[in-house]
Design a protein around this motif. Structure first.
Motif, PDB file in Angstrom:
ATOM      1  N   ARG A 152       0.820  -1.212   0.000  1.00 24.55           N
ATOM      2  CA  ARG A 152       0.000   0.000   0.000  1.00 24.55           C
ATOM      3  C   ARG A 152       0.848   1.254   0.000  1.00 24.55           C
ATOM      4  NH1 ARG A 152      -4.719   1.478   4.451  1.00 24.55           N
ATOM      5  NH2 ARG A 152      -5.272   3.517   3.557  1.00 24.55           N
ATOM      6  N   GLU A 153       2.049   1.138   0.672  1.00 25.93           N
ATOM      7  CA  GLU A 153       2.900   2.309   0.763  1.00 25.93           C
ATOM      8  C   GLU A 153       3.529   2.682  -0.572  1.00 25.93           C
ATOM      9  OE1 GLU A 153       5.096  -1.421   1.836  1.00 25.93           O
ATOM     10  OE2 GLU A 153       3.208  -0.480   2.407  1.00 25.93           O
ATOM     11  N   ALA A 154       3.375   1.803  -1.589  1.00 21.40           N
ATOM     12  CA  ALA A 154       3.900   2.130  -2.915  1.00 21.40           C
ATOM     13  C   ALA A 154       3.078   3.217  -3.586  1.00 21.40           C
ATOM     14  CB  ALA A 154       3.934   0.868  -3.792  1.00 21.40           C
ATOM     15  N   GLY A 155       1.835   3.455  -3.086  1.00 18.26           N
ATOM     16  CA  GLY A 155       1.040   4.565  -3.594  1.00 18.26           C
ATOM     17  C   GLY A 155       0.006   4.151  -4.640  1.00 18.26           C
ATOM     18  N   THR A 156      -0.780   5.165  -5.083  1.00 17.76           N
ATOM     19  CA  THR A 156      -1.880   4.930  -6.017  1.00 17.76           C
ATOM     20  C   THR A 156      -1.882   6.025  -7.068  1.00 17.76           C
ATOM     21  OG1 THR A 156      -3.183   4.018  -4.206  1.00 17.76           O
ATOM     22  CG2 THR A 156      -4.369   4.564  -6.229  1.00 17.76           C
ATOM     23  N   ILE A 157      -2.163   5.629  -8.305  1.00 21.11           N
ATOM     24  CA  ILE A 157      -2.331   6.583  -9.406  1.00 21.11           C
ATOM     25  C   ILE A 157      -3.841   6.852  -9.560  1.00 21.11           C
ATOM     26  CG2 ILE A 157      -2.079   6.986 -11.870  1.00 21.11           C
ATOM     27  CD1 ILE A 157       0.512   7.129 -10.435  1.00 21.11           C
TER      28      ILE A 157
END
Length: 882
Positions: A140-145
């Protein structure tokens, strides 16, 4: 053991290894260059993308493109300092989206949401279509576009279309391949289908049968395919099988692709079609009536006969259609006759009258005949406009009348000669006898009888009443005394003269005698006061029957010297021994009861009650104080609004007189029903009425000086004031002194007052109308209208009495009366005001009948000038805001 490599082999191996390393280094540089190119291309795409793109880490913005900054109204630096929750409409909306989106993102899926509200920097709401995907579903810490597309305008347009559909008053239906895909509530109401009930069904359901369904498709869709709208009126059917007549308007979404379907709009014209059929039938009936009329009828404009009926063509010897377009001049024998007739006609039309006269006219073959012509304008306001004429051949009637006149003259000459001979022979014989009898009769008559009506006078009445009292005491019987006064007799006497007043009194006495028994006594005390003595009466019920009979007898108009006079009685009744045992007491109590009848509106009878003595004292007190009320400044004006029924806005103000008694009476307002009849009886109404007109005009000018809108003032004129000789000059002087626009002054005159004095009334009305003021008829329907007078009077408006409005919702008779009054007013081109409107139901019914104006407690009670000024302010604001 392996052999060691030779020197040459070692050198060759090192060379080969160096070449491989060099080639590998060049490949790494090329890959790095391609990576930089790809990053630049991606950056350019992000910078110029038409949609907003943002990269978020849990609870923070990592980066975004310029479009999303533009959509939200932030700079790049400002947006990166915010948390995602800060741009949501509410924190709750943010948490809802997190709960919906992250299970999808964690599974590696694409999260999509059609509409999501966001809050811009300026606080406004932006709606966006949202899509998101995790960079690494497992981290989740990799982020979202996130990709956001602004749909605010599209959403607003959709809402507006939906609002139009839901609130449209016409039925709207979307079809594809003649199958219903959508319809609005108006369509459902029109055809009786619930919301969604007709979806997916063939449009066949709105047609009466298969043939009409097929025929409509054959006619409409080829036209729609050409890109043209289709319009038609046809019979349609509702769900319950009932038929309606509808107007259809259809359009294709795209003529190049008919498969996209069509939009249809329906309007229920059942009532309009029914009205059109009735109108067409009425026109056909009217045409049949005109063609079979016994009078010639023609429509004329600008001196030319536009069209006429067959009787008109017959009168002038013209073939069918031969009169159309014929100049009116051709119908007269010579130029002089035509000019005379034309001048007479213009004079009548100029004063708003119907023109009636007899002229010699010429047929097509040159023969002459006498014709009676009657013509009137279609529009009284257009003096040179179109007019309708009725023509009758009266040649034979004139010849017969001339023959009768000649024969009568000859007969009168012969009779006069013979009568003179006989009179001379008999004169001497009868002279002495007549003088002797006349002298005896005069002595007796002067002593006991009224010289005008030949009824018993006060002396003979007292004698008969005394005898009747003694007989009643002896026999235990009852007797009644009825004191009768003629309402508003003084107005007739003052306006038409004492000669006509005396004739009216004689006729009243005759009718009274016909209304009672031979054993009863009818006496005249003097003026317009009469007394009826009823000996041996059964009781109040029998007295009531006599009272009703007297009222009915006097209700019939009195035709006197060209006038149709109306008079009503106020009757007071007392009984012996119930109300007194002597002559003076009975007369006094009957007189008190009579005044009570006047106070209750006149034209009725009232039995004596002890409280009437108090009422008599009250009346005496009011009359005494009234004499100085004007000098003391105790009168004031109140104003009640007259409302336009079409707009519910202020149209005019009715001016109403109020009397506020002085401080010694606590400044209490006295009701107009108490003091105005007293003003009329003692003659003060003329002076007070002039004060009312002047004060109302001054008040209007004061309002206009303050910038308030000028509205017409409706001022009441009493019958006595209307017939006063100085009325017209007084009005002219007030208008000149105050400077008020005469068009803002409207006088209200009761129907009864107008009908009583035909010739003088018409002259006064014309003078008032000539000054540019308007006249309306008050209390219309409560008097005795004469249509012959009414159509001649220059009256612009009539007021329906509150008696017909009070029970309008419950009484079919009152509704019929109001409808009849509206029909009469429309035919005479008069406006109508309804008085006494107190409920919305009455207001709606009056509007449905076409009544233009209304007044009553539903809108406002009569208001002092200060409160009326606020009404004018509100009216001005309404005009500004639309």
């Amino acid at each position: 053991m392996d052999r060691l490599p030779s020197k040459h082999a070692l050198v060759a191996g090192l060379a080969t290894a160096g070449a491989a390393a060099q080639a590998q280094a060049k490949g790494a540089d090329l890959e790095q260059e391609l990576l930089h190119v790809a990053l630049r291309e991606q950056h350019a795409i992000l910078e110029n993308a038409p949609v907003g793109i943002a990269f978020t880490l849990p609870g923070q913005f990592k980066s975004c493109n310029p479009r999303i900054c533009e959509m939200l109204g932030y700079s790049y630096a400002e947006l990166c300092r915010l948390r995602p929750v800060d741009i949501f409409a509410t924190p709750e909306a943010y948490h809802v989206l997190v709960q919906e989106a992250y299970p999808v993102l964690a599974g590696g899926g694409l999260y999509e949401k059609g509409e999501q509200p966001f809050r811009r920097r300026d606080g406004s709401i932006m709606w966006a279509r949202l899509r998101g995907r995790a960079v690494d579903p497992n981290a989740r810490e990799a982020g979202t576009i996130w990709i956001a597309e602004d749909v605010t305008d599209a959403r607003q347009a959709l809402l507006e279309v939906q609002a139009i559909m839901n609130n449209a008053t016409v039925g709207i239906m979307y079809t594809r391949n003649r199958v219903i895909h959508r319809y609005n509530p108006a369509f459902g109401r029109m055809f009786g289908y619930r919301d969604g009930e007709a979806l997916g069904r063939s449009t066949r359901i709105v047609y009466p049968d298969d043939a009409s369904f097929q025929e409509f498709g054959t006619t409409a869709y080829p036209q729609l395919a050409q890109g043209l709208p289709y319009r038609a009126e046809t019979e349609l059917v509702r769900k319950d099988g009932s038929r309606i007549w509808g107007q259809l308007n259809g359009y294709l979404f795209n003529p190049d692709d008919p498969e996209l379907g069509a939009i249809w709009m329906f309007e229920d014209r059942t009532r309009e079609r029914h009205d059109e059929i009735q109108l067409r039938n009425a026109l056909m009936e009217n045409r049949a009536i005109l063609d079979n009329a016994v009078l010639g009828i023609a429509v004329v404009e600008s001196g030319v006969t536009l069209h006429c009926n067959s009787k008109m063509e017959e009168l002038f010897g013209s073939p069918a259609g031969g009169m159309d377009g014929t100049p009116v001049r051709a119908l007269y024998p010579d130029e002089g006759a035509w000019r005379t007739a034309r001048a007479d006609t213009l004079r009548s039309f100029g004063t708003g009258q119907v023109h009636t006269a007899e002229y010699r006219m010429a047929r097509r073959d040159g023969t002459l005949f006498w014709a009676r012509l009657s013509g009137r304008l279609f529009d009284m306001a257009d003096k040179a406009g179109r007019s309708v004429w009725m023509i009758d051949d009266v040649t034979s009637q004139r010849e017969a009348a001339d023959a009768i006149r000649r024969a009568r003259d000859e007969l009168e000459i012969r009779v006069a000669a013979r009568t003179a001979e006989l009179a001379g022979a008999n004169a001497l014989l009868q002279e002495e006898i007549a003088e002797r009898r006349q002298a005896e009769a005069r002595v007796h008559h002067m002593a006991y009888y009224d010289s005008l009506t030949r009824l018993p006078n006060r002396v003979l009445l007292s004698d008969r009443l005394d005898c009747a009292l003694r007989a009643a005491h002896r026999n235990g019987q009852r007797l009644a005394v009825m004191f009768l006064d003629l309402d508003r007799f003084k107005t007739i006497n003052d306006s038409l003269g004492h000669a006509i007043g005396d004739q009216l009194l004689r006729e009243v006495g005759r009718r009274l005698c016909e209304s009672v028994r031979e054993s009863d006594t009818v006496a005249r005390l003097g003026g317009d006061e009469f007394v009826v003595l009823l000996p041996d009466v059964g009781g109040p019920d029998e007295c009531a029957l006599v009272g009703d009979k007297i009222i009915d007898a006097l209700a019939t108009p009195f035709p006197l010297e060209g006038h149709s006079l109306h008079i009503t009685p106020s009757i007071g009744i007392c009984l012996c021994p119930d109300d007194g045992n002597d002559v003076d007491t009975l007369m006094r109590h009957a007189d008190a009861a009579m005044y009570h009848a006047k106070a209750l509106g006149r034209n009725n009878y009232q039995f004596f009650d002890q409280r009437m003595n108090q009422a008599a004292a009250r009346r005496f007190e009011l009359e005494s104080n009234l004499r100085g009320a004007l000098a003391r400044g105790e009168f004031e004006l109140h104003y009640q609004p007259i409302i336009s029924t079409a707009t519910r806005r202020l149209h005019a103000l009715e001016v109403l007189l109020r009397w506020r008694r002085g401080a010694q009476f606590d400044n209490v307002l006295v009701g107009p029903d108490e003091f105005i009849p007293i003003l009329e009886e003692n003659g003060m109404i003329v002076t007070v009425g002039e004060w009312v007109i002047r004060t109302a005009c001054e008040q209007s000018m004061a309002w206009q000086a303050l910038g308030l809108p000028a509205v017409p003032l409706a001022i009441n004129l009493s019958a006595r004031q209307f017939m006063h000789d100085g009325l017209v000059e007084s009005i002219r002087g007030i208008v000149g002194a105050t400077g008020i626009d005469p068009a803002l002054v409207e006088f209200e005159i009761t129907e009864t007052a107008l009908m009583q004095h035909g010739g003088q009334t018409l002259d006064t009305l014309r003078q008032i109308n000539g000054m540019g003021m308007r006249v309306s008829i008050d209390d219309f329907g409560t008097g005795y209208s004469s249509l012959a007078y009414l159509k001649r009077f220059p009256v612009r408006k009539i007021k329906i009495d509150r008696a017909f409005v009070r029970e309008l919702e419950a009484s079919s008779e009152d509704r019929a009366i109001v409808a009849a009054v509206m029909a009469l007013a429309n035919s005479l081109q008069l406006s109508v005001v309804a008085e006494g409107v107190e409920t919305e139901g009455q207001y709606a019914l009056l509007g449905g009948y076409g009544c233009q104006y209304a007044q009553g407690y539903l809108f406002a009670r009569p208001l002092p000038a200060s409160d009326a000024a606020r009404l004018l302010v509100d009216s001005a604001l309404d005009a500004i805001t639309g």
